[in-house]
Design an enzyme around this catalytic site. Structure first.
Site, PDB file in Angstrom:
ATOM      1  N   HIS A  67      82.372  54.546  34.610  1.00 56.49           N
ATOM      2  CA  HIS A  67      81.296  55.451  34.979  1.00 56.49           C
ATOM      3  C   HIS A  67      80.700  55.096  36.340  1.00 56.49           C
ATOM      4  O   HIS A  67      79.957  55.869  36.925  1.00 56.49           O
ATOM      5  CB  HIS A  67      80.218  55.396  33.888  1.00 56.49           C
ATOM      6  CG  HIS A  67      79.102  56.384  34.076  1.00 56.49           C
ATOM      7  ND1 HIS A  67      79.213  57.494  34.878  1.00 56.49           N
ATOM      8  CD2 HIS A  67      77.848  56.425  33.595  1.00 56.49           C
ATOM      9  CE1 HIS A  67      78.076  58.177  34.852  1.00 56.49           C
ATOM     10  NE2 HIS A  67      77.233  57.541  34.086  1.00 56.49           N
ATOM     11  N   CYS A  68      81.052  53.898  36.871  1.00 63.42           N
ATOM     12  CA  CYS A  68      80.324  53.434  38.053  1.00 63.42           C
ATOM     13  C   CYS A  68      81.094  53.534  39.372  1.00 63.42           C
ATOM     14  O   CYS A  68      80.709  54.285  40.255  1.00 63.42           O
ATOM     15  CB  CYS A  68      79.860  52.000  37.828  1.00 63.42           C
ATOM     16  SG  CYS A  68      78.734  51.873  36.425  1.00 63.42           S
ATOM     17  N   ILE A  69      82.185  52.772  39.510  1.00 67.03           N
ATOM     18  CA  ILE A  69      82.840  52.647  40.824  1.00 67.03           C
ATOM     19  C   ILE A  69      83.374  53.993  41.351  1.00 67.03           C
ATOM     20  O   ILE A  69      83.217  54.283  42.532  1.00 67.03           O
ATOM     21  CB  ILE A  69      83.974  51.579  40.802  1.00 67.03           C
ATOM     22  CG1 ILE A  69      83.475  50.275  40.166  1.00 67.03           C
ATOM     23  CG2 ILE A  69      84.534  51.326  42.185  1.00 67.03           C
ATOM     24  CD1 ILE A  69      82.482  49.490  40.955  1.00 67.03           C
ATOM     25  N   ASP A  84      79.390  56.247  41.582  1.00 69.16           N
ATOM     26  CA  ASP A  84      78.175  55.853  42.310  1.00 69.16           C
ATOM     27  C   ASP A  84      78.287  56.010  43.827  1.00 69.16           C
ATOM     28  O   ASP A  84      77.340  56.495  44.467  1.00 69.16           O
ATOM     29  CB  ASP A  84      77.787  54.399  41.986  1.00 69.16           C
ATOM     30  CG  ASP A  84      77.487  54.212  40.505  1.00 69.16           C
ATOM     31  OD1 ASP A  84      77.477  55.213  39.771  1.00 69.16           O
ATOM     32  OD2 ASP A  84      77.273  53.053  40.100  1.00 69.16           O
TER      33      ASP A  84
END
Ligand SMILES: NC(=O)c1ccc[n+]([C@@H]2O[C@H](COP(=O)([O-])OP(=O)(O)OC[C@H]3O[C@@H](n4cnc5c(N)ncnc54)[C@H](O)[C@@H]3O)[C@@H](O)[C@H]2O)c1
Length: 401
Positions: free
Chosen positions: A256-258, A261
């Protein structure tokens, strides 16, 4: 003190686990199944054991709910909902909006609202505060703070206690209360001068990883074209005791992040007329890795994957978790199928995904390792097909990047 935590996923349930040692916690989640399971003592998140949930339920320190009215009498509300991208890859704050609605419509006394969801600088001040006010029947002077989450699911050496936490309130009173709250279960708290700095720091941390992963992914292609080992070269570079940090190549980035974001940072940069060229390029390189991997596999197999039985090992986006969000395995599978391969996958932790189930680790023409869980047996992987391509660099004896 009663704490409400909106969103009981990787971030929210982890915080619930730690906070319920010290406070009464209500975990609010819009997903009925998640709520039902949690109230039966079943955790769906690595790192938070079901036994811990059961223990906190029986002690009366924790319960899950999907009723907004259950967060009415809390003192602190933590927002931990997803912040994905829209179809056209723009920041999508719809979950934050609905979390704000839950707060605005149900919390009638002034409380401290802390956002832990990752978003662009200005989200707390210009979106969360006005949105909660918009949904409140009367204007209530809540306190607002940001403390971006840094949890790395599945990791055992760093946790909520020993990972330093950034925070900042919109007012000094909000900052003071935020420090008091987290200091119960976090050893190091670092206050920054504004919520915008904390929000930007979180995005920059993940952008740093995204860009370096893209760099090493591109370097893997360069090393292969030069006929040298990317892994030996990286190990050699890593003997320098300063000024170098080792990243390793892969089939792409997931989670969900790299992959998400940095695009929040790029969007806000572009809105302010600042360049975000590294982010855009890194995204392209990482997304193209799956195609590169399939091309390498085809080259090693007479350029033809038509009708070949290909087994993809590990579809989670990283080792030892069941999280398949944005997984590079999906792109690898799509490219393989596009070339006519008959693709199945094996992942005992994920089990079932997209209407398909994990296949046995046996009898393929080609095996491609995208993610190597600790529990996946190396010998069985090597024996599963006459040709094994390992994108992780962990399997001795397999072909690789
Ligand atoms: N997963 C990570 O490793 C990680 C690490 C650091 C930060 N973050 C950030 O934390 C935030 C949450 O991520 P996550 O991984 O915990 O997501 P998740 O998908 O694991 O959990 C989110 C939960 O929120 C629930 N939800 C969605 N909308 C809701 C609403 N309006 N009200 C109540 N519940 C709602 C969902 O049902 C789900 O259970 C994101 O902004 C993410 O970028 C995630």
């Amino acid at each position: 003190m009663k704490i409400a935590i909106i969103g009981q996923g990787y971030v929210g349930l982890t915080i619930s686990g730690y906070a319920s040692e010290h406070f009464d916690v209500v975990g609010f989640d819009s997903n009925e199944k998640v709520v039902k399971n949690l109230n039966s003592g079943i955790s769906h998140i690595e790192g938070i054991n079901s036994s811990l949930i059961s223990e906190r339920l029986s002690a009366g320190r924790y319960r899950a709910t999907n009723k907004g009215s259950d967060i009415k009498d809390c003192n602190v509300v933590v927002i931990a909902v997803p912040t994905p991208l829209t179809k056209d890859r723009k920041p999508d704050l719809k979950f934050i909006d609905s979390a704000c609605q839950t707060i605005g419509e149900n919390v009638t006394n002034p409380v401290l609202v802390i956002n832990e969801s990752t978003s662009f600088p200005g989200t707390l001040r210009n979106f969360i505060k006005p949105t909660i006010e918009k949904y409140s029947a009367n204007r209530i002077n809540h306190l607002y703070a940001i403390s971006p989450e840094r949890v790395d699911p599945g990791r055992t050496d760093f946790n909520q206690k020993n990972t330093p936490r950034l925070f900042s309130g919109l007012t000094s009173e909000a900052s003071r209360m935020t420090r008091d709250f987290y200091s119960k279960f976090c050893n190091t708290l670092i206050e920054v001068s504004s919520p915008e700095v904390a929000e930007a720091a979180k995005l920059f941390e993940n952008t740093f990883r995204q860009v370096n992963i893209a760099l090493v992914n591109e370097f893997a292609q360069i090393a292969h074209s030069l006929g040298i080992s990317v892994y030996e070269t990286l190990d050699a570079a890593n003997t320098k005791p300063y000024g170098f940090m080792k990243f390793t190549p892969s089939a792409g980035v997931g989670g969900h992040c790299i992959p998400v974001d940095p695009t929040y940072l790029a969007a806000v940069a572009e809105e302010h007329g600042a360049p975000a060229t590294f982010i855009r390029r890194a995204n392209e390189v990482n997304l193209q890795m799956s195609e590169y991997v399939v091309r390498r596999i085809a080259e090693d197999n007479d350029g033809d994957l038509q009708g070949k039985n290909v087994l993809v090992v590990g579809v989670a986006y990283k080792p030892n978790v069941a999280d398949v969000r944005e997984t590079a395995a999906e792109l690898v599978i799509n490219h393989l199928r596009h070339q006519g391969a008959v693709v199945t996958w094996h992942d005992e932790i994920v089990g079932s995904w997209k209407g398909e189930s994990s296949s046995p680790l046996i009898g393929a023409d080609i095996t491609v390792v995208v993610t190597k869980h600790d529990s996946a047996d190396e010998k069985k992987i090597l024996a599963s097909a006459p040709y094994v391509f390992d994108t992780t660099g962990k399997i001795t004896g397999a072909k690789g990047l």
